[in-house]
Design an enzyme around this catalytic site. Structure first.
Site, short mmCIF file in Angstrom:
data_model
loop_
_atom_site.label_atom_id
_atom_site.label_comp_id
_atom_site.label_asym_id
_atom_site.label_seq_id
_atom_site.Cartn_x
_atom_site.Cartn_y
_atom_site.Cartn_z
N TYR A 112 3.06 49.36 30.30
CA TYR A 112 3.97 48.44 31.00
C TYR A 112 4.70 47.59 29.97
CZ TYR A 112 5.71 44.51 33.71
OH TYR A 112 6.53 43.56 34.25
N GLU A 200 12.32 45.45 33.67
CA GLU A 200 10.94 45.93 33.74
C GLU A 200 10.90 47.44 33.57
OE1 GLU A 200 7.46 44.62 36.63
OE2 GLU A 200 8.72 46.12 37.61
#
Length: 389
Positions: A112, A200
């Site tokens: 991530y 993101e």
């Protein structure tokens, strides 16, 4: 402003961020043609992804693998027109109007990586985690120690040592650290140059071939900076937004639809939040957040009132104005104009204080409208809650 995954990847690619090849498709035939190309070039698999402004698409069945062009066409046929319900859409879901067909890749690890503006430090913050493919909120709750953070000095930008520190913290093989640094630097450059509020990458993938790519991408932008990015502004998908919020933006009104039954029109975000709190304390539920701002004119007030009345859930309306720059007589003129145009079918409570308050109250009193007046905010909240019953 939010954009779709395929649009985010177009922007990121311009700044050197590694992304898989993909094509947008509006029909099963277009999905089939895109799949034909990627299956011929790649590893015998492609991915068909529903394009909506919400996360959690994979868990909701909105991301599927296809091993043939016919399978890709069938998946597209299944998804297009379907209402996809995820944890971010709410129970009403969002209709899928396009799919993104993307080449497959051999995944070794899922990570991530996210960039946000951190208000406490007034800097861009990088968040990274070895828990890729999982919502960062879940990781923060379950394993907060797995979230790595770096704060970027705006005067010097992202430094190589910061990116290397994150790469080693994620356990990336030392032979791939330079690729990871290059990826993070390119993403930071895209974030700053595009005036993002959030970028993101989840998951950030390390492939079996030793590449580091953005398998998914989500980007949000500062609305106040869109005048500098007409190309990005052109990516706005109004179908993904609440029609009432779209209408409000045309008049520079700050509007957010909620689930309650009491419509609110207030000037100033702080006063609007306090008004909503008072309604809740009085036993009611606000139907919206609506800030007309400190310098609204008669046309904006009229538009705001009509916007509130267009919500079928609204059973009563509370207008709470403290006139500083905003004059109470202007508010009164807007209310009267809107009421005469759309008609008042629900109880209306008005609380005016401040500049030209006497003129404003006089206009309302002489308008012939059935208006409930109040002097104080708690009194106004109690009256509007009682009136809706």
């Amino acid at each position: 402003m939010n954009i779709h995954e395929y649009q985010a990847k177009q922007i990121l690619a311009k700044y050197g961020v590694a992304v898989p090849k993909g094509k947008i498709a509006f029909t099963p035939a277009e999905a089939e043609e895109a799949a034909r190309e990627f299956l011929a070039e790649g590893n015998g698999v492609c991915v068909v992804k529903a394009q909506i402004h919400a996360g959690g698409r994979g868990k909701a069945g909105g991301v599927k693998l296809a091993k043939s062009k016919d399978e890709a066409a069938n998946i597209a046929r299944e998804l297009l027109g379907k209402t996809l319900v995820t944890h971010q859409t709410g129970p009403q879901g969002k209709e899928v109007k396009k799919v993104y067909v993307e080449e497959g890749c051999g995944i070794e690890r899922e990570l991530y990586l996210g960039f946000v503006v951190d208000r406490s430090t007034q800097r861009v913050a990088i968040m990274a985690s070895s828990e890729g493919g999982v919502e960062i909120e879940e990781v923060a709750e379950r394993s907060p120690e797995k979230i790595l953070k770096e704060f970027i000095d705006p005067a010097v930008g992202l430094q190589a040592f910061q990116a290397r520190k994150l790469a080693f913290g994620l356990g990336i093989d030392k032979t791939l650290v330079n690729k990871a640094v290059k990826f993070m630097t390119a993403l930071y450059n895209a974030f700053v140059a595009s005036d993002c509020s959030m970028a993101e990458i989840n998951p950030l993938v390390v492939t079996k071939g030793g590449d580091i790519i953005a398998l998914d991408a989500k980007m949000s932008f500062d609305d106040n900076a869109l005048f500098r990015h007409k190309d990005i502004e052109g990516m706005r998908d109004l179908d993904e937004e609440d029609p009432k919020e779209v209408a409000a933006s045309r008049f520079n009104l700050n509007y957010v639809a909620l689930d309650g039954t009491i419509g609110c029109m207030v000037n100033g975000a702080g006063l609007a939040m306090a008004t909503m709190d008072m309604i809740k304390l009085s036993g009611g539920f606000p139907a919206n957040f609506l800030d007309v701002g400190g310098g609204a004119n008669k046309e904006q007030v009229t538009a705001a009132f009509k916007l509130i009345m267009s919500d079928e859930k609204v059973k009563a309306v509370l207008v709470n104005i403290f006139g500083g720059i905003m004059r109470c007589d202007i508010i009164a003129e807007g209310i009267i104009a809107a009421a005469k145009e759309v008609g008042i079918k629900v109880p209306l409570v008005v609380r005016l204080q401040g500049t030209n308050v006497d003129q404003g109250r006089k206009l309302l009193a002489e308008s012939g409208l059935n208006i409930i007046t109040a002097e104080k905010m708690d009194e106004a909240a109690e009256k509007v809650v009682a009136a809706q019953k």
